[in-house]
Design a protein around this motif. Structure first.
Motif, PDB file in Angstrom:
ATOM      1  N   SER A  44       0.867  -1.136  -0.053  1.00  0.00           N
ATOM      2  CA  SER A  44      -0.065   0.118   0.112  1.00  0.00           C
ATOM      3  C   SER A  44       0.871   1.211  -0.050  1.00  0.00           C
ATOM      4  O   SER A  44       0.444   2.325  -0.471  1.00  0.00           O
ATOM      5  N   SER A  45       2.123   1.129   0.521  1.00  0.00           N
ATOM      6  CA  SER A  45       3.035   2.557   0.548  1.00  0.00           C
ATOM      7  C   SER A  45       3.302   2.722  -0.989  1.00  0.00           C
ATOM      8  O   SER A  45       3.719   3.924  -1.251  1.00  0.00           O
ATOM      9  N   LEU A  80      -3.579  -5.295   4.813  1.00  0.00           N
ATOM     10  CA  LEU A  80      -3.822  -3.997   4.913  1.00  0.00           C
ATOM     11  C   LEU A  80      -3.824  -3.351   6.374  1.00  0.00           C
ATOM     12  O   LEU A  80      -4.016  -1.907   6.079  1.00  0.00           O
ATOM     13  N   ARG A 105      -6.571   3.761   4.372  1.00  0.00           N
ATOM     14  CA  ARG A 105      -6.039   3.305   3.448  1.00  0.00           C
ATOM     15  C   ARG A 105      -6.864   3.950   2.197  1.00  0.00           C
ATOM     16  O   ARG A 105      -7.771   3.390   1.406  1.00  0.00           O
ATOM     17  N   SER A 139       1.877   1.554  -3.764  1.00  0.00           N
ATOM     18  CA  SER A 139       0.541   1.437  -4.462  1.00  0.00           C
ATOM     19  C   SER A 139       0.882   0.520  -5.486  1.00  0.00           C
ATOM     20  O   SER A 139       0.437   0.711  -6.813  1.00  0.00           O
TER      21      SER A 139
END
Length: 403
Positions: A85-86, A264, A285, A88
């Motif tokens: 998630s950092s 997540l 998020r 993407s």
């Protein structure tokens, strides 16, 4: 520069998410070169999971390739193993060991769920399940293989662990299915085991008498207030010490969300589902939405939450896809809602029960409900035609029309 929506999963929620995003993109006159939608899954198919208790489970697959082409949805084959998630990005691994890193501007987690297998001794080695296509095919192969075994009480006995929705549909389907394999005169024994005091505990008291009557009519035995304590190659032992000789134990003891939810770093419920915001966004998020069986989403103002079911996954997916596209296109996102709750429980060759509401008020039962169940299973839950207009009409109906 192309902006990317990546959808993990091509199940009911993933399919509808892709169509929902595609519809809004088309409605706003945005080209696929400007906003790309990519579905990632092992195969470009929708497995019709609600039908995996039926005969010929290998046929319970609907191809999606032509539908994706008609609606300008890209497909990438493989399994997502890492969500970063950092950065993407997601890392996709293929069956031959290759990998690819896909960037996203918005990510929709629609990876579904898996059957829950508790640490019961012998369950993994000797039990069968049917929450995934491969499991259902393996079970079907085993059932047909029983015809090659010497007739015995163990060969002719099936134990179903779990008297919830799936367990009941299996237990009422198996007598006819086995008689087709072993002979119509074969003395088939089906035993339903559950720790609860009643069958179908989540459905409440109103449909219970009808369900119990159907079990008796089909000769299905029940063992309630007791669980399976162990399995071996010749049978099962229950928690009260009862021994049942059987060659077939089918486990249907609940579901757990895809383990990708753990990546997540968001709050999850006891089923592993992300507790999402009203528009299905993952808290903390902002680029990620969770939907289908990976999301714990409030479905009405009374405080009810979406259950893990095809009925819920389709609508959840339609909202998630719309919202992911809306977020990128500067449109307002929509809060998911689904106040109407219905169930249609299959109960053997000529009967079912249809209920409405969270308190499961019976509306239809018997042969009439069975005809409705057939229509649900063979028409309503299948993908729309590979036609842009039909697909967009289908996804809009899933988001706006209550049952």
């Amino acid at each position: 520069m192309t902006r990317n929506i990546v959808i993990i999963g091509s199940g009911f929620a993933g399919m509808m998410a892709a169509l929902g995003a595609s519809r809004l993109r088309h409605e706003k006159g945005v080209s696929p070169d400007e906003l790309a939608i990519t579905v990632v899954s092992p195969t470009p198919d929708l497995v019709i999971r609600p039908r995996l208790y039926e005969r010929s489970p290998e046929q319970m697959v609907a191809p999606l390739s032509e539908l994706f082409v008609a609606t300008d949805i890209n497909y990438h084959q493989g399994n997502v193993e890492l969500i970063d998630s950092s950065a993407s990005t997601v890392t996709v691994v293929t069956t031959d060991g290759g990998s690819a890193v896909l960037p996203y501007d918005r990510l929709i987690l629609a990876a579904g769920s898996n059957g829950f297998t508790p640490p019961i001794p012998g369950l993994a080695e000797f039990g069968f399940a049917s929450t995934q296509l491969e499991e259902a095919v393996t079970l079907d192969y085993h059932l047909h293989g029983l015809a090659q075994k010497t007739a015995s009480a163990a060969r002719n006995t099936v134990v179903v662990g779990g008297a919830g929705f799936t367990g009941l549909e299996f237990a009422t389907e198996i007598p006819g299915r086995l008689r087709e394999i072993l002979g119509e005169d074969t003395d088939i024994r089906v035993i339903l085991v559950d720790r609860s005091e009643h069958v179908a505990p989540a459905m409440g008291p109103e449909p219970r008498p009808f369900i119990e009557e159907r079990l008796r009519a089909l000769g299905v035995e029940t063992r309630l207030n007791v669980g399976i304590s162990s399995l071996d190659e010749n049978g099962v032992t229950l928690g009260n010490g009862e021994r049942i000789e059987t060659s077939t134990v089918i486990w249907s003891g609940g579901m757990r969300a895809s383990p990708l939810t753990a990546q997540l770093a968001a709050e999850c419920d006891k089923l592993g589902r992300v507790i999402v915001e009203p528009d299905l966004r993952v808290p903390g998020r902002s680029q990620i939405f969770a939907t289908g069986d990976t999301a714990k989403a409030r479905s009405d103002k009374a405080g009810n939450y979406a259950a893990m079911s095809c009925q819920r996954a389709r609508r959840l997916g339609a909202f998630a896809g719309h919202n992911a596209a809306a977020d990128l296109l500067g449109e307002p996102t929509l809060p998911y809602d689904q106040p109407v709750y219905v169930t249609c429980l299959d109960l053997g060759p000529d009967s079912a029960v249809f209920t409405r509401g969270w308190d499961a008020k019976v509306e239809i039962s018997g042969p009439q409900a069975k005809e409705l169940k057939k229509e649900i299973n063979t028409v309503w839950i299948y993908p729309p035609a590979a036609d842009r207009a039909a697909a967009y009409e289908n996804v809009l109906a899933a988001r706006t029309v209550d049952f």
